[in-house]
Design a protein around this motif. Sequence first.
Motif, PDB file in Angstrom:
ATOM      1  N   ASP A  86      20.911  26.831   4.458  1.00  0.00           N
ATOM      2  CA  ASP A  86      20.983  25.394   4.223  1.00  0.00           C
ATOM      3  C   ASP A  86      19.575  24.887   3.924  1.00  0.00           C
ATOM      4  N   PRO A  87      19.364  24.274   2.750  1.00  0.00           N
ATOM      5  CA  PRO A  87      17.998  23.826   2.435  1.00  0.00           C
ATOM      6  C   PRO A  87      17.593  22.565   3.187  1.00  0.00           C
ATOM      7  N   ILE A  88      18.561  21.798   3.698  1.00  0.00           N
ATOM      8  CA  ILE A  88      18.242  20.508   4.295  1.00  0.00           C
ATOM      9  C   ILE A  88      17.495  20.702   5.611  1.00  0.00           C
ATOM     10  N   GLY A  89      16.397  20.007   5.725  1.00  0.00           N
ATOM     11  CA  GLY A  89      15.552  20.120   6.908  1.00  0.00           C
ATOM     12  C   GLY A  89      14.476  21.180   6.798  1.00  0.00           C
ATOM     13  N   GLU A  90      14.511  21.982   5.733  1.00  0.00           N
ATOM     14  CA  GLU A  90      13.480  23.010   5.554  1.00  0.00           C
ATOM     15  C   GLU A  90      12.102  22.351   5.411  1.00  0.00           C
ATOM     16  N   VAL A  91      11.136  22.876   6.141  1.00  0.00           N
ATOM     17  CA  VAL A  91       9.765  22.378   6.031  1.00  0.00           C
ATOM     18  C   VAL A  91       9.092  23.111   4.877  1.00  0.00           C
ATOM     19  N   VAL A  92       8.849  22.377   3.812  1.00  0.00           N
ATOM     20  CA  VAL A  92       8.240  22.966   2.617  1.00  0.00           C
ATOM     21  C   VAL A  92       6.753  23.226   2.852  1.00  0.00           C
ATOM     22  N   ALA A  93       6.110  22.303   3.522  1.00  0.00           N
ATOM     23  CA  ALA A  93       4.678  22.429   3.820  1.00  0.00           C
ATOM     24  C   ALA A  93       4.355  21.570   5.040  1.00  0.00           C
ATOM     25  N   GLY A  94       3.285  21.921   5.719  1.00  0.00           N
ATOM     26  CA  GLY A  94       2.857  21.133   6.869  1.00  0.00           C
ATOM     27  C   GLY A  94       1.367  21.316   7.110  1.00  0.00           C
ATOM     28  N   TRP A  95       0.693  20.240   7.548  1.00  0.00           N
ATOM     29  CA  TRP A  95      -0.739  20.323   7.791  1.00  0.00           C
ATOM     30  C   TRP A  95      -1.179  19.175   8.687  1.00  0.00           C
ATOM     31  N   ARG A  96      -2.387  19.286   9.186  1.00  0.00           N
ATOM     32  CA  ARG A  96      -2.976  18.235  10.004  1.00  0.00           C
ATOM     33  C   ARG A  96      -4.182  17.670   9.266  1.00  0.00           C
ATOM     34  N   THR A  97      -4.242  16.350   9.192  1.00  0.00           N
ATOM     35  CA  THR A  97      -5.342  15.684   8.497  1.00  0.00           C
ATOM     36  C   THR A  97      -6.576  15.617   9.412  1.00  0.00           C
TER      37      THR A  97
ATOM     38  N   ASN B  71      -7.997  13.169  10.655  1.00  0.00           N
ATOM     39  CA  ASN B  71      -7.846  12.193  11.754  1.00  0.00           C
ATOM     40  C   ASN B  71      -6.631  12.513  12.628  1.00  0.00           C
ATOM     41  N   ASN B  72      -6.188  13.794  12.583  1.00  0.00           N
ATOM     42  CA  ASN B  72      -5.160  14.323  13.484  1.00  0.00           C
ATOM     43  C   ASN B  72      -3.755  13.765  13.261  1.00  0.00           C
ATOM     44  N   LEU B  73      -3.447  13.374  12.033  1.00  0.00           N
ATOM     45  CA  LEU B  73      -2.064  13.080  11.687  1.00  0.00           C
ATOM     46  C   LEU B  73      -1.366  14.389  11.327  1.00  0.00           C
ATOM     47  N   ASP B  74      -0.183  14.617  11.888  1.00  0.00           N
ATOM     48  CA  ASP B  74       0.621  15.784  11.528  1.00  0.00           C
ATOM     49  C   ASP B  74       1.548  15.402  10.376  1.00  0.00           C
ATOM     50  N   VAL B  75       1.397  16.076   9.237  1.00  0.00           N
ATOM     51  CA  VAL B  75       2.163  15.762   8.033  1.00  0.00           C
ATOM     52  C   VAL B  75       3.079  16.943   7.713  1.00  0.00           C
ATOM     53  N   LYS B  76       4.358  16.646   7.532  1.00  0.00           N
ATOM     54  CA  LYS B  76       5.324  17.666   7.112  1.00  0.00           C
ATOM     55  C   LYS B  76       6.064  17.182   5.874  1.00  0.00           C
ATOM     56  N   GLN B  77       6.251  18.075   4.923  1.00  0.00           N
ATOM     57  CA  GLN B  77       7.085  17.808   3.754  1.00  0.00           C
ATOM     58  C   GLN B  77       8.416  18.524   3.972  1.00  0.00           C
TER      59      GLN B  77
ATOM     60  N   THR C 274      17.963  19.073  -4.004  1.00  0.00           N
ATOM     61  CA  THR C 274      17.282  18.349  -2.933  1.00  0.00           C
ATOM     62  C   THR C 274      16.043  17.643  -3.457  1.00  0.00           C
ATOM     63  N   SER C 275      15.595  16.681  -2.694  1.00  0.00           N
ATOM     64  CA  SER C 275      14.287  16.079  -2.877  1.00  0.00           C
ATOM     65  C   SER C 275      13.494  16.388  -1.601  1.00  0.00           C
ATOM     66  N   THR C 276      12.368  15.753  -1.431  1.00  0.00           N
ATOM     67  CA  THR C 276      11.620  15.918  -0.186  1.00  0.00           C
ATOM     68  C   THR C 276      11.163  14.560   0.321  1.00  0.00           C
ATOM     69  N   LYS C 277      10.935  14.512   1.607  1.00  0.00           N
ATOM     70  CA  LYS C 277      10.270  13.354   2.190  1.00  0.00           C
ATOM     71  C   LYS C 277       9.137  13.863   3.074  1.00  0.00           C
ATOM     72  N   TYR C 278       8.131  13.004   3.277  1.00  0.00           N
ATOM     73  CA  TYR C 278       7.029  13.327   4.170  1.00  0.00           C
ATOM     74  C   TYR C 278       7.271  12.666   5.520  1.00  0.00           C
ATOM     75  N   ILE C 279       7.161  13.446   6.574  1.00  0.00           N
ATOM     76  CA  ILE C 279       7.277  12.936   7.937  1.00  0.00           C
ATOM     77  C   ILE C 279       5.907  13.067   8.589  1.00  0.00           C
ATOM     78  N   VAL C 280       5.393  11.942   9.037  1.00  0.00           N
ATOM     79  CA  VAL C 280       4.027  11.891   9.558  1.00  0.00           C
ATOM     80  C   VAL C 280       4.061  11.455  11.018  1.00  0.00           C
ATOM     81  N   ASN C 281       3.499  12.256  11.903  1.00  0.00           N
ATOM     82  CA  ASN C 281       3.419  11.950  13.333  1.00  0.00           C
ATOM     83  C   ASN C 281       1.977  11.682  13.724  1.00  0.00           C
ATOM     84  N   GLY C 282       1.765  10.567  14.405  1.00  0.00           N
ATOM     85  CA  GLY C 282       0.431  10.225  14.879  1.00  0.00           C
ATOM     86  C   GLY C 282       0.432   9.885  16.354  1.00  0.00           C
ATOM     87  N   ASP C 283      -0.733   9.470  16.833  1.00  0.00           N
ATOM     88  CA  ASP C 283      -0.830   9.029  18.225  1.00  0.00           C
ATOM     89  C   ASP C 283      -1.693   7.774  18.310  1.00  0.00           C
TER      90      ASP C 283
END
Length: 416
Positions: free
Chosen positions: A91-102, A104-110, A402-411
Amino acid sequence: MDTSLETIGQQATAAAYVLGQADTAIKNQALLAMADALLTHQDAILQANANDMAKAAENQVRQVMLDRLLLTEARITAMADGLRQVATLPDPIGEVVAGWRTPNNLDVKQVRVPLGVIGMIYEARPNVTVDAAALTLKAGNAVVLRGGKEAIETNIALSDTLRQALVQVGLPKDSVQLLHDTSHETANALMQLTAYLDVLIPRGSANFIKMVLKTATVPVIETGAGNCHIYVAEDAAIPEAIAIIINAKTQRPSVCNAMEKLVVNQAIAPTLLPQLAQALAPYNVTLKGDAQACEILPDIELATEADWGTEYNDLILAIKVVSDIDAAITHINRYNTKHSEAIITNNYQYSQQFTKQIDAAVVYVNASTRFTDGFEFGFGAEIGISTQKLHARGPMGLPALTSTKYIVNGDGQIRA
């Protein structure tokens, strides 16, 4: 079912929201139920298809087009097998295509997400009804289908069967909707249903796809007319070349991955072409050729300029004789539709040059163009074969829907 496009669009949007949240298990359960339903309702589907075939014959539809329309027990079984294979695919839905930390410590997932509502507009190919339903469902999308008038009874029988299976597993029946109105006016309105359709995928002849591209305001993924070529280099093994050419031209001449043009090096042409003409004779293939080909095969018709760019979808083959691989590549890139091209050679340098310089979605070395197919590539089924370069190219399986969205987690970060 209310057949107004406004209602259909609203129903599709609501179904797409549910499918976007559905887990893999329920989607796979639906696909297996759909496969079983096709076999359970096989007799009704075949009767509907027989009605369509009779009307098409009355309307003098060409034999090769009748082959596209025809369903048999074996073809329905193949459709069911395709549904089951899609159920086994990741199932492609929910697959993390890429992920990194900026810094300033933001966690970015595509992350992969569904496209939403997909419109399919296609000609007399009822297998598309099932393929489209399978792939769009697995990728979390709703689909609105508009098939050709020649296949309307078959498509109604197929879509009703699939919709019943969806209800059985608790998913919205409107995940799959078919337009019963096959008029040009309704087709044009669907192409402009921007309030509800996220993308439109046409499948059909070159003229049909050009019409869709000209008319649609919904974003279109262009799929493929197939003016496919095979180039036979001077070092090719003639028995292997003949076997590949016969398969690529005659197995199913009406489909987009069938070979339409043969390009032959002048050094091998005098030996190859007479043997090939003899081998093709039992298949009733009409041969055309340029001046050099006609010198070797005096009984064939002289090809016109229009022939080189024509997708025949028929038992017709045009032959071009060239001086070397550079001339072959130039000719193919000028006239091809960027679908599937092949070279037959034992020369490694030739194979590398051909694969690098030919502009096409799929390029083969020593194999038939007939393999350009989602099932053959292991995708289970395909939504189409894209001949464009944006978003998707070649046979389009699940990731292409599918398309992609970016999910960004911060503190607590704020931008200075």
